[in-house]
Enzyme design. Structure first.
Site, PDB file in Angstrom:
ATOM      1  N   HIS A   1       0.849  -1.079  -0.040  1.00  0.00           N
ATOM      2  CA  HIS A   1      -0.080  -0.232  -0.037  1.00  0.00           C
ATOM      3  C   HIS A   1       0.961   1.182   0.043  1.00  0.00           C
ATOM      4  CE1 HIS A   1      -2.676  -2.718   2.609  1.00  0.00           C
ATOM      5  NE2 HIS A   1      -3.060  -2.941   1.222  1.00  0.00           N
TER       6      HIS A   1
ATOM      7  N   LYS B   1       6.343   6.632   7.388  1.00  0.00           N
ATOM      8  CA  LYS B   1       5.685   6.167   8.170  1.00  0.00           C
ATOM      9  C   LYS B   1       7.014   5.496   9.333  1.00  0.00           C
ATOM     10  CE  LYS B   1       2.132   4.064   5.487  1.00  0.00           C
ATOM     11  NZ  LYS B   1       1.700   2.650   4.769  1.00  0.00           N
TER      12      LYS B   1
ATOM     13  N   ASP C   1      -6.652  -6.335  -1.521  1.00  0.00           N
ATOM     14  CA  ASP C   1      -5.328  -6.599  -1.711  1.00  0.00           C
ATOM     15  C   ASP C   1      -5.000  -7.524  -3.124  1.00  0.00           C
ATOM     16  OD1 ASP C   1      -4.717  -4.548   0.121  1.00  0.00           O
ATOM     17  OD2 ASP C   1      -3.643  -6.212   1.387  1.00  0.00           O
TER      18      ASP C   1
ATOM     19  N   TYR D   1       2.123   1.922  13.851  1.00  0.00           N
ATOM     20  CA  TYR D   1       2.590   2.744  12.811  1.00  0.00           C
ATOM     21  C   TYR D   1       2.248   4.192  12.876  1.00  0.00           C
ATOM     22  CZ  TYR D   1      -0.770   1.780   9.194  1.00  0.00           C
ATOM     23  OH  TYR D   1      -1.799   1.671   8.429  1.00  0.00           O
TER      24      TYR D   1
END
Length: 182
Positions: free
Chosen positions: A62, A72, A170, A132
């Protein structure tokens, strides 16, 4: 804290100082000043996310595009994951190169992923708590991705195919070639 440059430009593994005694352990999971001093990056994180997954789950690859791109800072609070990033920045010297790193609740290592990288992870333990920080807010219209089992990338997720758990979303992401030609 020990900061190590990965083979991908601007992507770092961060090893915090962990203090252990008979009670357990303590570590500082983020300190803006120490992060800036050790990476040279002045990042302002604005959103924290957490996912809980079970063995075999693969999430990714992603990323968010344009002004909504996100850097991130990733860590695992419980369990073990193979974390994988792909440099999607056309002007980068490591464009389309990938890097995988095992993050666990025991090693407390973190991975800093700059804006412009695709990101995914595979759950290698029974349960995983994955945390995250992001330097930009989630924006649904800007989400994008690459198929987790793209033949060009050929990522070894370390999970047998018959034990992989992948969301329908996904499974329907474009291949790298399709994404680059769109």
């Amino acid at each position: 804290m020990i900061v190590k440059q990965t083979p991908l430009k601007d992507c770092f593994v961060i090893e915090p100082n962990v203090f252990k005694d008979e009670r357990g352990s303590f570590f500082e999971s983020f300190n803006h000043n120490a992060f800036k001093e050790n990476t040279g990056l002045d990042i302002e994180f604005v959103q924290d996310n957490q996912s809980i997954s079970k063995y075999g789950t693969i999430r990714g690859l992603h990323f968010q595009t344009g002004e909504s791109a996100q850097a991130k800072l990733i860590r695992v609070a419980k369990g073990k994951v193979l974390d994988v990033v792909v440099d999607m920045r056309p002007d980068s010297e490591t464009y389309l190169k990938q890097f995988g790193y095992v993050l666990t609740g025991e090693n407390n290592h973190q991975l800093f992923v700059p804006r412009g990288f695709a990101h995914g992870f595979a759950c290698l333990s029974e349960d995983v708590i994955f945390i995250y920080k992001c330097d930009n807010y989630y924006h649904k219209a800007s989400e994008s991705g690459i198929l987790f089992n793209d033949e060009t990338l050929n990522i070894d997720w370390q999970i047998p195919k018959d034990e992989q758990i992948i969301s329908e979303k996904d499974q329907n992401l474009p291949t790298l070639k399709s994404y680059l030609n769109s």
